[in-house]
Write an enzyme that holds these catalytic residues in place. Structure first.
Site, PDB file in Angstrom:
ATOM      1  N   GLY A  19       5.571  13.964  19.531  1.00 15.89           N
ATOM      2  CA  GLY A  19       5.760  15.271  18.900  1.00 15.89           C
ATOM      3  C   GLY A  19       6.580  16.202  19.763  1.00 15.89           C
ATOM      4  N   GLY A  20       7.565  15.651  20.478  1.00 14.56           N
ATOM      5  CA  GLY A  20       8.302  16.429  21.461  1.00 14.56           C
ATOM      6  C   GLY A  20       9.481  17.217  20.930  1.00 14.56           C
ATOM      7  N   GLY A  21       9.596  17.346  19.602  1.00 13.04           N
ATOM      8  CA  GLY A  21      10.737  18.056  19.044  1.00 13.04           C
ATOM      9  C   GLY A  21      10.397  19.318  18.284  1.00 13.04           C
ATOM     10  N   SER A  22       9.109  19.685  18.242  1.00 15.98           N
ATOM     11  CA  SER A  22       8.725  20.910  17.521  1.00 15.98           C
ATOM     12  C   SER A  22       7.449  21.470  18.128  1.00 15.98           C
ATOM     13  CB  SER A  22       8.517  20.617  16.028  1.00 15.98           C
ATOM     14  OG  SER A  22       7.385  19.775  15.838  1.00 15.98           O
ATOM     15  N   ASN A  95       0.860  14.588  22.652  1.00 18.13           N
ATOM     16  CA  ASN A  95       0.864  15.965  22.155  1.00 18.13           C
ATOM     17  C   ASN A  95       0.787  16.063  20.643  1.00 18.13           C
ATOM     18  OD1 ASN A  95       1.842  18.944  21.983  1.00 18.13           O
ATOM     19  ND2 ASN A  95       3.514  17.794  21.021  1.00 18.13           N
ATOM     20  N   SER A 147      -8.021  20.623  22.363  1.00 19.78           N
ATOM     21  CA  SER A 147      -8.028  21.972  21.798  1.00 19.78           C
ATOM     22  C   SER A 147      -9.367  22.620  22.091  1.00 19.78           C
ATOM     23  CB  SER A 147      -7.802  21.910  20.281  1.00 19.78           C
ATOM     24  OG  SER A 147      -8.027  23.170  19.677  1.00 19.78           O
ATOM     25  N   TYR A 160     -10.174  17.889  12.038  1.00 16.10           N
ATOM     26  CA  TYR A 160      -9.354  18.192  13.216  1.00 16.10           C
ATOM     27  C   TYR A 160     -10.233  18.433  14.436  1.00 16.10           C
ATOM     28  CZ  TYR A 160      -6.212  20.804  16.320  1.00 16.10           C
ATOM     29  OH  TYR A 160      -5.502  21.247  17.412  1.00 16.10           O
ATOM     30  N   ALA A 163     -11.645  15.249  15.726  1.00 22.19           N
ATOM     31  CA  ALA A 163     -10.634  14.451  16.417  1.00 22.19           C
ATOM     32  C   ALA A 163     -10.359  15.001  17.807  1.00 22.19           C
ATOM     33  CB  ALA A 163      -9.345  14.402  15.594  1.00 22.19           C
ATOM     34  N   LYS A 164     -10.279  16.326  17.936  1.00 25.97           N
ATOM     35  CA  LYS A 164      -9.975  16.915  19.235  1.00 25.97           C
ATOM     36  C   LYS A 164     -11.137  16.758  20.215  1.00 25.97           C
ATOM     37  CE  LYS A 164      -5.750  17.984  18.759  1.00 25.97           C
ATOM     38  NZ  LYS A 164      -4.766  17.233  19.581  1.00 25.97           N
TER      39      LYS A 164
END
Length: 256
Positions: A19-22, A95, A147, A160, A163-164
């Site tokens: 997820g390194g582009g946003s 990430n 998180s 969510y 999962a975190k």
């Protein structure tokens, strides 16, 4: 991007970011590039323009590999490709995530499974893919993004938060398993980081004020505030830290 510290040992390191582009991820990619690392990242959306900007700014271009992290075969293939280009992965930053809100009634098994796939499952299989290379190099560093949402007891997105919480458990279990190979595994626990997506979907004046009132530091948290804590966990500056959940939230939750 301006930095208050420089992590010289990251120069030349082979880094892989999901997820390194946003969102936070794009700032992480830039942060490692600015330190002189060799960075590869996966992202579902087209990140060519982002890579162009980094190349113009830093004279170094990250390796962008289009990939959906829920496709484990494709994710592991991307990691192997990155290792072929930049050398065995020395630093892995898990990430990519999706904090979508959802009702409890009518939430299907398929919905639940997808939320675990996009927020937890790929972390383990990315780590699985980098272990052999890290062993060859006699060590490595893994940073898993968790998180504070589950630590706060937040409602509205139980899949969510579950999962975190799982990411933190995964971190501590694998830190024990991989310590004998000098592979460090830590979790970073962001607070409410105001990415573009957060502002578009969930930020309103009342909710933001209420959250900042809970913080010790009365300020908004920009995504770039996550970069240097991640660089610290990735660098030799944290050389004896492993199995830790590092909270970066302006002082909402307390650990220890």
């Amino acid at each position: 991007m301006k930095f208050s510290a420089t992590f010289h040992d990251l120069t030349g390191k082979s880094v892989f970011i999901s997820g390194g582009g946003s969102g936070i991820g794009e700032f992480l990619t830039e942060g490692f590039i600015a330190q002189g690392a060799e960075v590869a990242f996966v992202q579902r959306s087209d990140s060519a323009a982002f890579c162009d900007r980094l190349e113009r700014t830093y004279g170094s271009r990250p390796l962008f590999i289009p990939c959906d992290v829920t496709d484990i075969e494709a994710l592991q293939a991307a990691i192997h490709k990155a290792a072929e280009v930049n050398g065995d992965i020395e630093i892995l930053v898990n990430n990519a995530a999706w904090d979508n809100r959802h009702p409890n009634e009518g939430f299907s098994v398929e919905d639940w499974d997808y939320m675990q796939a996009v927020n937890l499952r790929h972390y383990f299989f990315a780590i699985q893919a980098v272990i052999p290379g890290m062993r060859r190099q006699r060590g490595g560093t893994i940073v898993n993004y968790s998180s504070i949402s589950y630590m706060m007891g937040n409602g509205g997105y139980a899949a969510y938060t579950a999962a975190k919480a799982g990411v933190t458990g995964l971190t501590r279990g694998l830190a024990r398993d991989l310590g004998k190979d000098n592979i460090r595994v830590n979790a970073l626990m962001p607070g409410w980081v105001l990415t573009d997506r957060q502002r578009e979907l969930w930020v309103d004046e009342a909710s933001l004020k209420a959250h900042i009132d809970r913080q010790c530091l009365k300020l908004e948290i920009p995504p770039e505030a996550m970069v240097e804590p991640t660089l610290f966990l990735a660098s030799a500056a944290s050389t004896v830290m492993t199995g830790q959940a590092v909270v970066v939230d302006a002082g909402v939750v307390v650990t220890g």
